[in-house]
Design an enzyme around this catalytic site. Sequence first.
Site, short mmCIF file in Angstrom:
data_model
loop_
_atom_site.label_atom_id
_atom_site.label_comp_id
_atom_site.label_asym_id
_atom_site.label_seq_id
_atom_site.Cartn_x
_atom_site.Cartn_y
_atom_site.Cartn_z
N LYS A 89 -10.35 11.89 0.65
CA LYS A 89 -11.15 12.73 -0.25
C LYS A 89 -12.25 11.95 -0.99
CE LYS A 89 -8.93 16.85 -0.01
NZ LYS A 89 -7.55 16.64 0.28
N GLU A 111 -12.49 22.21 -7.77
CA GLU A 111 -11.22 22.90 -7.58
C GLU A 111 -10.24 21.90 -6.96
OE1 GLU A 111 -13.51 22.83 -5.22
OE2 GLU A 111 -12.26 22.26 -3.52
N SER A 377 -4.64 10.96 7.23
CA SER A 377 -5.59 11.33 6.17
C SER A 377 -5.18 10.85 4.79
CB SER A 377 -5.77 12.85 6.17
OG SER A 377 -4.52 13.51 6.06
C1 LIG Z 1 -6.75 17.53 1.11
C2 LIG Z 1 -6.03 16.84 2.18
C3 LIG Z 1 -6.02 17.33 3.51
C4 LIG Z 1 -6.66 18.64 3.90
O1 LIG Z 1 -8.03 18.74 3.68
P1 LIG Z 1 -9.10 18.64 4.82
O2 LIG Z 1 -10.36 19.01 4.13
O3 LIG Z 1 -8.73 19.59 5.91
O4 LIG Z 1 -9.12 17.23 5.30
C5 LIG Z 1 -5.39 16.59 4.48
N1 LIG Z 1 -4.76 15.43 4.19
C6 LIG Z 1 -4.73 14.94 2.93
C7 LIG Z 1 -4.00 13.66 2.68
C8 LIG Z 1 -5.36 15.62 1.89
O5 LIG Z 1 -5.31 15.11 0.65
#
Ligand SMILES: *Cc1c(COP(=O)(O)O)cnc(C)c1O
Length: 405
Positions: A89, A111, A377
Amino acid sequence: MTNNPDKNGFYGQFGGAYVPEILYKCVTDLQEAYLPIIESKLFQQEYSALLKDYVGRPTPLYYARRMSEKYGCRLYLKREDLNHTGAHKINNTIGQVLLARKMGKTRIIAETGAGQHGVATATVCALMDMECEIFMGKTDVERQHTNVERMRMLGAEVHPVTTGNMTLSDATSEAIRDWCCHPQDTFYIVGSTMGPHPYPDIVAKMQSIISKELKWQLMEKTGRDYPDCLIACVGGGSNAAGTIYHYIADERVNIYLAEAGGHGVESGYTAATMHCGTEGIIHGARTLVMQTDDGQIKEAFTISAGLDYPGIGPLHAQLAQSGRTKVLAVNDDEAILAGYELTRMEGIIPAIESAHAIAALKKIPFRKDEVVVLTVSGRGDKDLKTYLDHRDMAGEYGHFQTDAY
Ligand SMILES: *Cc1c(COP(=O)(O)O)cnc(C)c1O
C-alpha cells in the site's frame, strides 16, 4: 490489450468518472494535473528516493525452493510484505501524498478496510507533516484495533463510520462525502485501483514499480525479463495491477488472479466480484459490482478484511472480461491452509489476502520448470489471531508441537 485508460478514463466499457456535481471540479483538476506531475523529472526523483530509502525498495525476488518442488515449477515470491508498514500500500500513498503537495493541498483523507491503507496514509502524512483523517467502518475499527492504534499514534484522526454494514464500502462513501464538503484544501488518497478516473490509473502507475523491478530481477535470476506466469490476489486490484502492469501486452505471460470466494461463489457469502458481479456503478466508476436485481450493492463476505469489497477496479473488469486474465475464486478455508503452508515450508507468514494467491497454486496446471512469480502483498502479523482461530482448516499444519503453555 493496454494498461492505459482512454482520455475519459475508460478501459473498454469500464471506468469513467461518475461523480456528484460538487466534485466535478476537483476531479477534472486532478485529471488535468496528474500526468504532467507524475511524469516530471523532479517528481520521479523524489518518489524513487523515498521508495528506496524510506520504503526499502527494491523488494527481494525470492526463489522458494521447497514450494517449487511441491508444485513442479520454479516459484519466485515478490516480497511486498517486506515494505515499510508491511504491505504494498505504501508504494501508492507515497506517490499520492507527493502529488497532493504539488497540487497545493494541505489536508489528506482516506478510506480503509483492514486498516493497512489507513496506516500507510497516516505514515506518509506524519512524514510530510500533513493533516490526516481516516474513515473506517465501525465493524472494522473493532476487529482491526491494532491498526487503529497505529494510525492514532501516527497523528491521524480516525472516524468510525456507522452507516450500512459499517465496513470498507461504507467508509469509502463517507470519505467521498467528506471530500464533497472540503473540495478546496483536501486531497483524497484512494487505496486501490478503484474510484473515479483518474484514480485507477494513478494507483496502477504507483504500484507499477512492482513489475518494473520484476523485469531486471528476472533477467538477473533466469536470464530473461519475463515469467511464464504471474499470480496475485485481488481486492480492489492494486497489488495485482502493479504485478502485471508491464506484462499486460506480453502474451507470453499467463496471468492468474485470486479473488476472495468467502464460503464459496454459490453460497451468497462471497467477495468474488468477477465471478458474481454484474455491470454497475460503484464509488464513481462503471465496473463489475455485486448487486441485487434492483441495483442495491450487496455486502461482501470473506475472512480477509483487505479483500472485503463488493466492486473491482475497472482495469481488472476489462482484463477479466476479455480473457487476458484468468480469475480464480479462493475460499476462506483454502486461504487459511495456504497461509499455514507458506509459513511452514518457507518461513514466511503471509497476510491472509496474500494467502489467497498462494492457494491459487493448487488450481493452476504448470508445465515442468516454468517460471512463476507470485506477489506476497503483505505480511501476516495482523492476521495471527485469525490464523490461530481457524487451525481446524489448516490440515496437517494445525497440530502444533507445543499446545499447552
Ligand atoms: C489491501 C490489501 C490487499 C488488497 O488490495 P488490492 O488493492 O487488491 O491490492 C491485498 N493484500 C494486502 C496485504 C493488503 O493490505
